[in-house]
Enzyme design. Structure first.
Site, mmCIF file in Angstrom:
data_model
loop_
_atom_site.group_PDB
_atom_site.id
_atom_site.type_symbol
_atom_site.label_atom_id
_atom_site.label_comp_id
_atom_site.label_asym_id
_atom_site.label_seq_id
_atom_site.Cartn_x
_atom_site.Cartn_y
_atom_site.Cartn_z
ATOM 1 N N ALA A 1 4.730 69.387 -37.924
ATOM 2 C CA ALA A 1 5.668 69.056 -36.845
ATOM 3 C C ALA A 1 6.019 67.574 -36.817
ATOM 4 O O ALA A 1 7.193 67.202 -36.683
ATOM 5 C CB ALA A 1 5.076 69.481 -35.496
ATOM 6 N N GLY B 1 20.705 76.458 -25.721
ATOM 7 C CA GLY B 1 20.872 75.016 -25.562
ATOM 8 C C GLY B 1 19.654 74.389 -24.925
ATOM 9 O O GLY B 1 18.524 74.645 -25.343
ATOM 10 N N ASP C 1 11.421 70.698 -33.878
ATOM 11 C CA ASP C 1 11.198 69.341 -34.381
ATOM 12 C C ASP C 1 12.535 68.645 -34.629
ATOM 13 O O ASP C 1 12.686 67.452 -34.341
ATOM 14 C CB ASP C 1 10.385 69.379 -35.674
#
Length: 315
Positions: free
Chosen positions: A34, A229, A257
């Protein structure tokens, strides 16, 4: 350096065919982590990013360093561990659904990350320190390292961003909740998803999730809503920012990420809250178009074209 981050990156083996791993005989090798994903995504967007970790003094560790360095990310503070091995992970795929993940990271080099591995001045010279809940879950020493990094960043007036990134294969939710909420009180920007809001706060309403984290002391809360979103809020404003439609995704791993990197890119450019969210949505959406954890992260020109803010020229 604009953004510093640290944590475990593993060698990722992606199956070349779908179905149970016992029937898969060939894999494509790449990397997965990540924090390094965020650093790579920021580098592609045109920012200076640094990532560090402990890696085994083995071929897999050398491979990870080579890939991340090749993406323009500074790895000068990576520590080589001559006793522990670099972690591995395998994906298992079934058509176009999220892959199953199998980790082989117990007692890996990064799980032995310690406060002694920190370069205080390196952190203090950054504009943003980005941390995740994954590193907090790896081990006691790794957790202590995150807490110390937060302390050092605060001493240097460095902005701290935090992605809870809950991984229940690494720790129990009771422990995760206690630690992650404690860290949330110490950071400036937080990127929770709806599922993380439910696990940490018992809330699934974006407005209420944002409100709770703001009350804890966060300056900006960006609640990730997947393809819908995101909902972003500060003490001065709040709004829903619509996502971008992806007709056929290849891999959702890394999208969060990419979202964090896009948002931090906007922060570094001193963009408005809405503009930060739009860029985050765009980078996150593009990450799903390509198989692999970090392969789909776009350049700033590519994401601007994807978002319709620049004209695309075919030839």
């Amino acid at each position: 350096m604009e953004v510093i981050t640290f944590g475990e990156t593993m060698v990722l083996f992606n199956p070349d065919s779908t179905g149970p791993l016992r029937y898969v005989h060939s894999f494509s090798k790449s990397i997965g982590g990540a924090e390094s994903n965020v650093a790579i995504a920021l580098s592609r967007l045109g920012h200076e990013a640094g990532w560090f970790s402990r890696l085994g003094n083995d071929e897999f560790g050398r491979y990870i360093k080579s890939v991340i360095r090749g993406e323009g990310v500074d790895i000068s503070r990576v520590v080589e561990d001559r006793e522990k091995s670099t972690g591995l992970l395998f994906k298992e795929r079934f058509a176009h659904v999220d892959p199953n993940i199998y980790y082989y990271r117990k007692n890996s080099a990064t799980s032995n990350l310690s406060v002694e591995d920190l370069d205080y001045e390196y952190i203090k010279k950054a504009k943003i320190l980005h941390i995740t809940g994954i590193t907090l879950a790896l081990s006691k020493s790794a957790r202590e390292t995150v807490y110390k990094a937060i302390e050092v960043a605060k001493e240097g007036n460095v902005l701290i961003s935090f992605d809870p990134n809950i991984r229940l294969k690494l720790w129990r939710i009771e422990e995760a909740r206690q630690v992650l909420l404690d860290v949330a009180k110490k950071v400036d920007i937080i990127f929770p998803g709806i599922s993380e809001g439910e696990l940490l706060l018992g809330i699934d309403d974006p407005n209420e999730i944002a409100k709770k984290f703001l009350e804890m002391g966060c300056k900006i809360v960006a609640v990730k809503l997947g393809k819908e979103g995101c909902y972003v809020a500060s003490n001065n404003e709040e709004q829903f920012v619509k996502g971008y439609v992806v007709e056929k995704f290849e891999d959702t791993v890394g999208a969060g990420d990419g979202y964090a990197a896009g948002f931090l890119s906007g922060v570094l450019k001193k963009s408005s809250l809405k503009e930060c969210a739009q860029l985050a949505n765009g980078v996150g959406a593009m990450a799903t178009l390509v198989r692999g954890d970090m392969e789909g992260f776009p350049t700033i020109s590519q994401v601007m074209q994807f978002m319709g803010k620049e004209k695309h020229i075919d030839r």
